[in-house]
Enzyme design. Structure first.
Site, short mmCIF file in Angstrom:
data_model
loop_
_atom_site.label_atom_id
_atom_site.label_comp_id
_atom_site.label_asym_id
_atom_site.label_seq_id
_atom_site.Cartn_x
_atom_site.Cartn_y
_atom_site.Cartn_z
N CYS B 83 -10.43 -16.03 5.41
CA CYS B 83 -9.15 -16.71 5.19
C CYS B 83 -8.34 -16.05 4.07
O CYS B 83 -7.20 -16.42 3.83
CB CYS B 83 -9.38 -18.19 4.91
SG CYS B 83 -10.18 -19.04 6.30
N CYS B 214 -7.37 -32.30 5.15
CA CYS B 214 -7.56 -31.02 5.84
C CYS B 214 -6.21 -30.35 6.07
O CYS B 214 -5.23 -31.01 6.39
CB CYS B 214 -8.24 -31.23 7.19
SG CYS B 214 -9.79 -32.15 7.07
N LYS B 339 -2.07 -27.06 3.19
CA LYS B 339 -2.05 -28.43 3.68
C LYS B 339 -0.85 -28.66 4.61
O LYS B 339 -1.02 -29.18 5.71
CB LYS B 339 -2.00 -29.42 2.50
CG LYS B 339 -1.81 -30.87 2.90
CD LYS B 339 -3.09 -31.43 3.50
CE LYS B 339 -2.85 -32.58 4.47
NZ LYS B 339 -2.26 -32.20 5.76
N HIS B 343 -1.88 -22.97 8.01
CA HIS B 343 -2.86 -21.93 7.69
C HIS B 343 -3.15 -21.02 8.88
O HIS B 343 -4.18 -21.12 9.51
CB HIS B 343 -4.14 -22.59 7.17
CG HIS B 343 -5.18 -21.63 6.68
ND1 HIS B 343 -4.88 -20.36 6.18
CD2 HIS B 343 -6.53 -21.74 6.61
CE1 HIS B 343 -6.01 -19.76 5.83
NE2 HIS B 343 -7.02 -20.56 6.09
#
Lengths: 472, 399
Positions: B83, B214, B339, B343
């Protein structure tokens, strides 16, 4: 003297009252009591390993030179399964492994074969396991009367706790209870035929041959183990053999169920738990004939009473929350897939490469600085020396939960997927799946232990490994 | 000798797509969108580019960028650091300029996640659950991305004596703040405010992390044009200068029983190195804004402590006092963060810089920070413990 030197048992944690099954379908209950239900990650092999772990308490595993696995529900139709069990139990490569299958007499058959091998002097200590998770179609008698479980015995010639004096086997061809290899569910012919022609004739026949040979009568036995499809038939046979109720008393059929191949061995384990030196025990194991086995208990019996055994396993239980859980665990109803990527199939090459480390759960201990670590590391996690290590078996270490999560997103048959980061007694940390757990009981600091389970089945391969569970 | 990147490389153009469920856009569309915005912003022609680095979790060679952008016959390298992939594209691009090899370099990161057919993240690499490097045998525990981070929240609560309610409230306050910022960002995946109660009562994903703990799983791309710092003003009057590019990769903490699961050592180490590289001695005072890898709310909390913004075990006070809010002492996730901005794996590290760049140029509109001074980005790859952390510092002025 050749006989049993140790015993152990395994009963799945989950139990379901028979009345709950009857209620779920609006049908008649097949008697009182309850049946055991293997968790979704359990099968005949994992339960056999569970019973063997109980049986091998305090026993030097390097002394075991035979491992016999008896079942009618082998995870593989072709591929030896006892090799998986022997590896998981960390038995040596020179162990003779054998699978005994296809018959409910496979358990007692394996026991008799073990006695013969030890008597012949070809092997010294043979671990015999019987285990079954037989499947019944819903709403039939067998759904309620079947149960899942396993038993283990060590047959040897030193410190014998119950001498196996003699045995008789009678073979009888008939189709009464069977399962074609292409189908998952057990079938049976009409009840009256099965019992009038088979069960009620063959058991007395085998018993009388053995008793006559040894000039023994029904009164000479502290316990007579009688396998049977249910409590009613087993008790009926006990009376028919002229035995008093306490002679054929049994907890397995009423409180676990008909565990198939494991049944006579589990009943024998319970008998041994109650036994005292000098007792005679008779085992009558029925299926396409009958095995009758005569045992005489010695004073060594007192030395092996620290097993969990049937009594310990019966006491350690949880009610299955619902009948639907049973359907789910056994895959009896189609389940919507989790919206997750498919798990990669296990590579046979990697499974082979790591067979010992994974199946016997080895970590490494650095010989330079003494740090225990999991998984085994070539470069020490602490002192960074290379290839200075020895292997350490971790499957029997004490463990505690350092931290955990309960995951609803993961693809799991019984969500949430509980993953615990555990600390090993002696050092090291790792994350493992947790099974047989009540999510509300999981806490940081709780003690857990390893249990051998099936992680998943993919492309025809069963992938076995260790999970953690609350201490039973 | 370890050199410093400080003031040697500048970013003179950036582009970032709208992140989110870009059903109608392919990866190629996203790449073209981000790259051409960056070209235009820098005032360059694609043929001016000497080299490129492209970051994506899934891909095959530098052709991931050359094919859609027709950047023919120049060196293009695909990088992957989980990531933290986007940051790695930037770092390599910057070093090639600092080395004197290239003058104008494109760094681009992208991901097209929403074609996969489910929420959450597929992992193309072996998720090294249980510390297994070789998991072709398939014995890693049943983990998902939230589960990998939830274990930290469980331990954080336990270690610092937070009740589940207190812990959940602290985490909810993090997401509440990010949603507030995201609502001001037209490029964000989620542009809606939430209440703390909503976050606390949301469906449980991985205990104790609920839905609003998440980050978004998004499609998107982000790009940057990097040049020599001494040439930056030839491109624009307000370039962004790189002050520190640090990356720290660990691994053994996963196996060690002295690791506490309430911090991520690689964040701490990369922070120390970045502060040293840029000459920062009081991060809490000197840094004016930060975009950190808030894949989950607990991750952001841990970042605040490991980057030394808050003392160990005390981040709750700063979170609940609003210190990290847009109008607080050290605004964090001014663009909504992972958030709310979302992502798309390979793009995130560059997206973080995109917000720093926008803020430093005073173009952040309603979410403009008054005096952003020095900006920090910190991008995480992997799972705790055993992460890859890229911590960068950037500023609008030389020196």
């Amino acid at each position: 003297m050749v006989g049993i030197t140790s015993y152990g048992a395994y009963i799945p944690l989950y139990r379901m009252p028979r009345i709950e099954i009857a209620k779920a379908w609006g049908i008649a209950s097949q008697g009182k009591g309850e049946r055991s239900v293997a968790n979704f990650d359990e099968d005949s092999l994992t339960m056999a390993v569970g019973s063997a772990i109980d049986c091998l308490r305090g026993i030097d595993r390097s002394k075991v030179d035979g491992f016999y696995f008896a079942t009618t529900t082998s995870p593989y139709a072709e591929k030896m399964v006892s090799t998986i069990g022997a590896t998981a139990l960390d038995l040596g490569r020179d162990t003779r492994t054998l699978d005994f299958t296809n018959s409910l007499r496979a358990g007692t058959g394996a026991l008799i074969a073990a006695v013969d091998a030890v008597k012949a002097g070809s092997l010294k200590n043979i671990l015999v396991t019987g285990s079954d998770t037989r499947m019944a179609k819903t709403q039939g008698d067998m759904e309620q009367t079947f149960g899942d479980g396993a038993a283990a015995l060590v047959v040897g010639s030193t410190d014998v706790a119950a001498e196996i004096v003699d045995s008789v086997s009678i073979s009888n061809e008939m189709i009464d209870v069977w399962r074609p290899s292409s189908e998952p569910y057990v079938q049976a012919w009409e009840d009256r035929f099965c019992f009038d022609v088979g069960y009620s004739k063959l058991i007395p026949e085998a018993a009388s041959v053995l008793l006559k040979k040894h000039k023994l009568g029904p009164k000479d036995f502290a316990r007579v183990v009688i396998s049977g499809p249910n409590v009613r038939r087993q008790q009926g046979m006990g009376s028919a053999l002229g035995l008093a109720p306490e002679q054929f008393k049994d907890s397995v059929l009423p409180l676990v169920g008909n565990t198939g191949t494991a049944l006579p061995l589990m009943m024998l384990v319970e008998a041994l738990e109650d036994a005292k030196a000098g007792d005679n025990i008779l085992v009558l194991s029925y299926s396409n004939g009958c095995d009758a086995i005569l045992l005489k208990v010695t004073e060594n019996i007192e030395k092996i009473k620290n097993r969990s055994g049937i009594k310990g396993q019966l006491a350690s239980k949880k009610d299955l929350p619902s009948y639907q859980k049973y359907l789910n665990f056994r895959g009896l109803v189609p389940k919507a897939p989790a919206a997750r990527p498919d798990r990669n199939p296990a590579a046979a090459v990697a499974m082979w490469r790591h067979a010992k480390d994974h199946l016997a759960l080895y970590g490494s201990k650095c010989t330079a600085c003494g740090t225990q670590q999991y998984p085994p590391q070539r470069v020490c996690v602490k002192c960074h020396t290379k290839d200075q290590r020895e292997r350490v078996r971790l499957s029997d270490k004490k463990l505690s939960i350092f931290t955990y999560t309960q995951d609803n997103l993961a693809d799991c048959i019984d969500p949430p997927a509980v993953v615990g980061v555990i600390e090993f007694e002696g050092g090291g940390r790792a994350a493992f799946d947790m099974t047989d757990r009540d999510p509300s009981e999981v806490k940081v600091g709780m003690n857990v232990e390893f249990t051998f389970r099936k992680l998943y089945f993919n492309r025809g391969i069963h992938n076995y490994f260790w999970k953690i569970r609350p201490v039973r | 000798m370890v050199g410093s990147i400080k003031d040697r490389v500048a970013i003179v153009g950036m582009g970032c797509t709208k992140f989110g469920e870009r059903w109608d856009a392919s990866a190629e569309d996203l790449i073209v969108e981000a790259a051409y915005e960056a070209y235009e912003d820098a005032g360059i022609d694609p043929k001016d580019i000497n080299a490129a680095w492209v970051g994506t979790l899934w891909g095959l060679t530098g052709m991931s960028a050359s094919k859609p952008l027709k950047l023919n016959y120049i060196p293009i390298t695909r990088v992957e650091n989980g990531c933290a992939t986007g940051s790695e594209a930037i770092r390599n691009a910057a070093y090639s300029i600092a080395a004197g090899i290239n003058d104008i370099v494109l760094a681009i990161g992208f991901e097209k996640l929403k074609d996969q057919g489910y929420s959450g993240l597929d992992l193309p690499f072996t998720a090294s659950g249980g510390g297994l490097m070789d998991d072709a045998a398939g014995i890693a525990p049943t983990t998902t991305a939230p589960a990998m981070f939830a274990v930290m929240a469980t331990k954080y609560f336990e270690r610092y004596g937070l009740s589940p309610e207190e812990g959940k409230r602290m985490l909810a306050r993090i997401s509440y703040k990010s949603h507030k910022n995201g609502a001001l960002n037209p490029k964000a995946h989620f542009q809606r405010e939430i209440t703390i109660e909503q976050a606390m009562n949301a469906p449980m994903i991985s205990w104790p992390l609920g839905l609003f703990d998440c980050c978004g799983v998004s499609d998107g791309a982000a790009a940057a044009i990097l040049v020599r710092a001494d040439k930056a003003k030839d491109f624009r009057k307000d370039p962004m200068y790189l002050k520190a590019l640090q990356i720290s990769i660990g691994g053994e903490n996963r196996l060690r029983d002295d690791y506490d699961y309430t911090h991520i050592e690689e964040i701490y180490q990369s922070g120390i190195a970045a502060y040293k590289e840029a000459g920062v001695t009081k991060p809490r005072e000197e840094i004016g804004m930060a975009e950190v890898h808030d894949c989950f709310s607990i991750t952001e909390a841990v970042f605040m402590e490991d980057l030394q913004f808050s003392p160990r075990g005390k981040v709750r006070e700063d979170i609940e006092s609003g210190f990290f809010d847009l109008d607080g002492g050290l605004p964090v996730q001014p663009d909504g963060g992972l958030k709310c901005f979302g992502h798309p794996i390979g793009a995130s590290g560059i997206r973080m810089l995109y917000e720093m760049y926008t803020q430093l140029q005073g173009r952040a509109g309603k979410r403009q920070i008054k005096n952003p001074k020095l900006g920090l980005t910190s991008n995480l790859g992997g799972e705790p413990p055993g992460c890859c952390i890229s911590t960068f510092l950037v500023g609008g002025k030389l020196g």
